[in-house]
Design a protein around this motif. Structure first.
Motif, PDB file in Angstrom:
ATOM      1  N   LEU A   1     -29.502  29.110  70.884  1.00  0.00           N
ATOM      2  CA  LEU A   1     -28.327  28.191  70.596  1.00  0.00           C
ATOM      3  C   LEU A   1     -28.658  26.768  71.168  1.00  0.00           C
ATOM      4  O   LEU A   1     -27.971  25.957  71.605  1.00  0.00           O
ATOM      5  N   TYR A   2     -30.009  26.571  70.755  1.00  0.00           N
ATOM      6  CA  TYR A   2     -30.657  25.189  71.168  1.00  0.00           C
ATOM      7  C   TYR A   2     -30.018  24.338  70.287  1.00  0.00           C
ATOM      8  O   TYR A   2     -29.780  24.725  68.917  1.00  0.00           O
ATOM      9  N   PRO A   3     -29.856  22.954  70.507  1.00  0.00           N
ATOM     10  CA  PRO A   3     -29.220  22.018  69.771  1.00  0.00           C
ATOM     11  C   PRO A   3     -30.376  21.716  68.665  1.00  0.00           C
ATOM     12  O   PRO A   3     -31.708  21.772  69.182  1.00  0.00           O
ATOM     13  N   ASP A   4     -30.043  21.228  67.619  1.00  0.00           N
ATOM     14  CA  ASP A   4     -30.901  20.705  66.488  1.00  0.00           C
ATOM     15  C   ASP A   4     -30.681  19.273  66.524  1.00  0.00           C
ATOM     16  O   ASP A   4     -29.986  18.664  66.093  1.00  0.00           O
ATOM     17  N   VAL A   5     -31.724  18.687  67.273  1.00  0.00           N
ATOM     18  CA  VAL A   5     -31.568  17.053  67.539  1.00  0.00           C
ATOM     19  C   VAL A   5     -31.565  16.300  66.379  1.00  0.00           C
ATOM     20  O   VAL A   5     -31.120  15.227  66.449  1.00  0.00           O
ATOM     21  N   PHE A   6     -32.301  16.857  65.387  1.00  0.00           N
ATOM     22  CA  PHE A   6     -32.334  16.007  64.316  1.00  0.00           C
ATOM     23  C   PHE A   6     -30.764  15.880  63.350  1.00  0.00           C
ATOM     24  O   PHE A   6     -30.439  14.803  63.161  1.00  0.00           O
TER      25      PHE A   6
ATOM     26  N   ASP B   1     -33.140  18.268  76.997  1.00  0.00           N
ATOM     27  CA  ASP B   1     -33.291  17.172  77.922  1.00  0.00           C
ATOM     28  C   ASP B   1     -34.236  16.242  77.730  1.00  0.00           C
ATOM     29  O   ASP B   1     -34.813  15.549  78.580  1.00  0.00           O
ATOM     30  N   ASP B   2     -34.372  15.857  76.464  1.00  0.00           N
ATOM     31  CA  ASP B   2     -35.491  14.902  76.036  1.00  0.00           C
ATOM     32  C   ASP B   2     -34.891  13.407  76.116  1.00  0.00           C
ATOM     33  O   ASP B   2     -33.763  13.107  75.371  1.00  0.00           O
ATOM     34  N   LEU B   3     -35.420  12.498  76.903  1.00  0.00           N
ATOM     35  CA  LEU B   3     -34.828  11.046  76.919  1.00  0.00           C
ATOM     36  C   LEU B   3     -35.166  10.189  75.535  1.00  0.00           C
ATOM     37  O   LEU B   3     -34.059   9.777  75.162  1.00  0.00           O
ATOM     38  N   ILE B   4     -35.995  10.557  74.746  1.00  0.00           N
ATOM     39  CA  ILE B   4     -36.043   9.814  73.445  1.00  0.00           C
ATOM     40  C   ILE B   4     -34.822  10.202  72.502  1.00  0.00           C
ATOM     41  O   ILE B   4     -34.369   9.442  72.076  1.00  0.00           O
ATOM     42  N   THR B   5     -34.528  11.441  72.471  1.00  0.00           N
ATOM     43  CA  THR B   5     -33.615  11.831  71.667  1.00  0.00           C
ATOM     44  C   THR B   5     -32.188  11.358  72.132  1.00  0.00           C
ATOM     45  O   THR B   5     -31.153  10.804  71.401  1.00  0.00           O
ATOM     46  N   ALA B   6     -32.024  11.196  73.580  1.00  0.00           N
ATOM     47  CA  ALA B   6     -30.858  10.683  74.085  1.00  0.00           C
ATOM     48  C   ALA B   6     -30.662   9.109  73.595  1.00  0.00           C
ATOM     49  O   ALA B   6     -29.655   8.918  73.299  1.00  0.00           O
ATOM     50  N   ARG B   7     -31.927   8.419  73.785  1.00  0.00           N
ATOM     51  CA  ARG B   7     -31.674   7.167  73.313  1.00  0.00           C
ATOM     52  C   ARG B   7     -31.377   7.039  71.919  1.00  0.00           C
ATOM     53  O   ARG B   7     -30.527   6.058  71.464  1.00  0.00           O
TER      54      ARG B   7
END
Lengths: 258, 258, 258, 258
Positions: free
Chosen positions: C109-114, C136-142
């Motif tokens: 159930l990990y998110p698909d950040v794309f 928990d990825d900073l770049i994705t959060a931005r």
């Protein structure tokens, strides 16, 4: 490398000491000892056949020209038991060295530090080179040294648990504060990185049994442990980089415990 | 031992890959490469003198008969930058392999996984063997493989942090779920036990730079890393003992993450 | 205390948000919501009976004068699915807010950040208040913030794992670097101390479901979580003592990650 | 809730016990005691003005109708010192209870467990209710109980370190094996989640001083600790969910130590 350490005037090149229990066969034990590169092999006096010459003994499988035998008092629950067992080991010609165990609890095999100090004092007075198996308590370690211990052997975790070092703070403190005798981590490691960490913390050596004997491929794990111990010692000597939260962070994480 | 692994059809015996930055001198770098036993040396295309033949270049110090050069795109912050840099590395004859970095943040040097997937796709189509430096996200790893990555290189911790593996659960899951390409831990280790742990978790290899170059005795640390990687690989192959809270506990701690 | 935080102009006093899945009964769910002190209750649009008025619906059990309903797109594996589900939630009158899930993997159930960034952009443009569940990825959060997210919801560990915060370094970095929107830890906590730690790290809030619903006594755990969140927030505001190896050590352990 | 525990027949509702040292003022101390909800306040007999009635005493600030005073033997390094100090506390009317400290080392303030057992035996025979501050060793805890301890107070970490629980395995084992007297974690916590974890592990209570007094806002931290202790106790009673690597994993991580 020429990196050595000494206990009671005897010099060792290998910082890995190894046990003799739980192997599938004496042959496997021998191969593991070989692969580990250990110089010191510990033997439970109470579990070895010392007397009946007609029967096979584990000792027949240990080449004493290659290995230094360190008798231990495993399965001794009182001072008397431990002292008598150490004496027996010496009488039958094993050694006047002893890895001293005074066990305080059948389930956890935790040391009884009260009995341990007493037994250390008695045996040291009788000329034994005493290496007590103890917990990670600094104050107890000092008592053991005062009682005549030639080295101190704190546990990483309970015997046979395979958990690896549980209390980094306590062991780091012990290592900082005690420099007058060697400190050998004894008991509780489960895999090569555990051994590596112990050496990286500056411990002089490590003793293990189950982590090798109970691995699926014990001989391969013995070799892994050899490399892990060497890796840890080299890393300790090399002096690791500082930790930072990220490379450009303004201040290093100087005080991280583990 | 004959334990090997392959990336894009090329076979490697050493599971330690090593960088070229931050050394005190090219001479020290060479000694460290030697001590590490690495076969793969990674070079930042943007930081190497590729053109001015009158001046010294790091490449003069790397014996290409002994080391396989893996160009990387360090300091590239966009897809364009990374792609152009990879092409430049190929054009000047370094390699058609690339350790692909698309950096998303100057401070932390975290990868920009969005740009990374795109750049991977472009370069893979152009015939590059692409090894992307990524974070510890399983879904991103799969996207990279779909885009044509020949291996995936998740971080242990931020580049240059020396923190060691931060997310054991994420990396364990990634290792469990991805078997179609090699997984190489890249970035964030600080000492030999960190490398050992990565290999014990079943990662195919590890790439590092600062942990060696910024150690007080870099050459000794390079040797420590060699042993640590070997220890970890052997321990993984050997199959470690089960963890228990103590030896006589009724059930093993089968599911401990680290 | 008057300590509050706002998302998209709406102010909340409770920093604990709570789910609606896995309860033994709707009655138990209601008691848990009550005990938790939560103001925000999240509802999976796909799992709630929105249409058949003749049948019972979970929504009948949520007093909307007391709780703010946050629809979520659980079980959506594509951008399309997630976007359509969010729209459905709005159409049936649930809310124009959405806890956005674009799941990348059935097992973890990990998110698909794309997909997540894309869906965030679409929904934000349509006037939704988007709270994406991410890693928990900073770049994705931005990227999510750039795409219009009103808050960012990084995971502590995989959904339903109960492991607690796995990557303290990554979350600490995210908290340090992102101050323009609230950060709510979402997924992976298992017990009260996990929630407490998240708040101590400075996260604005926490959302949970399984940790309460799957506790042996769910209602008691809901109360525990209420207290844990309050404890963590207070401790964050109070400013904790420095860590030292021991009290008289010369330097504090300023940089310890956890 | 009506959840209580008893030591030597005396019942307590609050599971947080609190110290009196290191506050910026007696006024701040009083506010912190109030905020903490503690019923038991520990006072170092050696550091309190017991005799000079013309001068201010910390005791003037403790309302003995609200708080139960627990004298302690801080700064005592021998059995004699500790025993004499306990007697003095009783003589001047403080209490026949004593939090017994026999300190083994000035730097680390680790307990001297050898002296501790002896002092416990002496004082218990004299009718004291003895609560010894000890390390995390099970065998020592049993000796203390045999010597007459009414409760056992193992450390989380060195006094004043703020490190939180260092040895989860040892404390978990102690909690499993000892049920005949209450176990109170004493020393080493730094923030609310540390206290919460101790209670979640099943410890009956916790005693702290520096974590509150040395927080930037001590009163707020006292309140945080109150909530953290309540959270931990409730979570323990509630029974937490099982850990899994991810929700759909086939087997729970039943044996995780922390």
């Amino acid at each position: 490398m020429s990196d050595q350490f000494s206990i009671a005037g005897r010099t060792f090149r290998s910082r890995l000491m190894i046990g003799t229990g739980k192997y599938r066969s004496f042959q496997e034990m021998v191969r593991c000892h070989e692969a580990s590169g250990a110089e010191v092999v510990t033997v439970a006096v109470r579990r070895v056949n010392l007397t009946d010459k007609s029967k096979e003994s584990m000792l027949d499988y240990i080449d004493r020209s290659k290995y230094f035998i360190l008798p231990n008092t495993a399965a001794c629950y009182t001072v008397d038991d431990a002292v008598r067992t150490a004496r027996l080991g010496r009488e039958v010609g094993l050694s006047n060295w002893v890895k001293l165990e005074v066990i305080g609890d059948e389930k956890t095999l935790y040391p009884d530090v009260f009995g341990l100090v007493e037994a250390t004092r008695i045996l040291a007075k009788e000329g034994f080179v005493v290496l007590p198996y103890t917990n990670d308590d600094l104050i107890t370690a000092r008592r053991l040294i005062d009682a005549g211990a030639a080295a101190v052997m704190p546990l990483a975790a309970p015997i046979g648990s395979g958990l690896g070092i549980q209390n980094h703070a306590a062991l780091r403190i012990m290592r900082e504060q005690i420099t007058e005798v060697p400190l050998i981590v004894d008991a509780g490691v489960g895999t090569a990185s555990d051994a590596c960490v112990a050496l990286e913390m500056g411990f002089d050596g490590i003793l293990m049994n189950t982590a090798v004997a109970a691995a699926q491929d014990a001989e391969k794990m013995a070799l892994a442990m050899n490399r892990g111990v060497e890796a840890g010692r080299l890393a300790f000597l090399a002096g690791r980089m500082e930790r930072k939260l990220y490379a450009s962070a303004s201040s290093p994480l100087t005080g991280v415990i583990r």
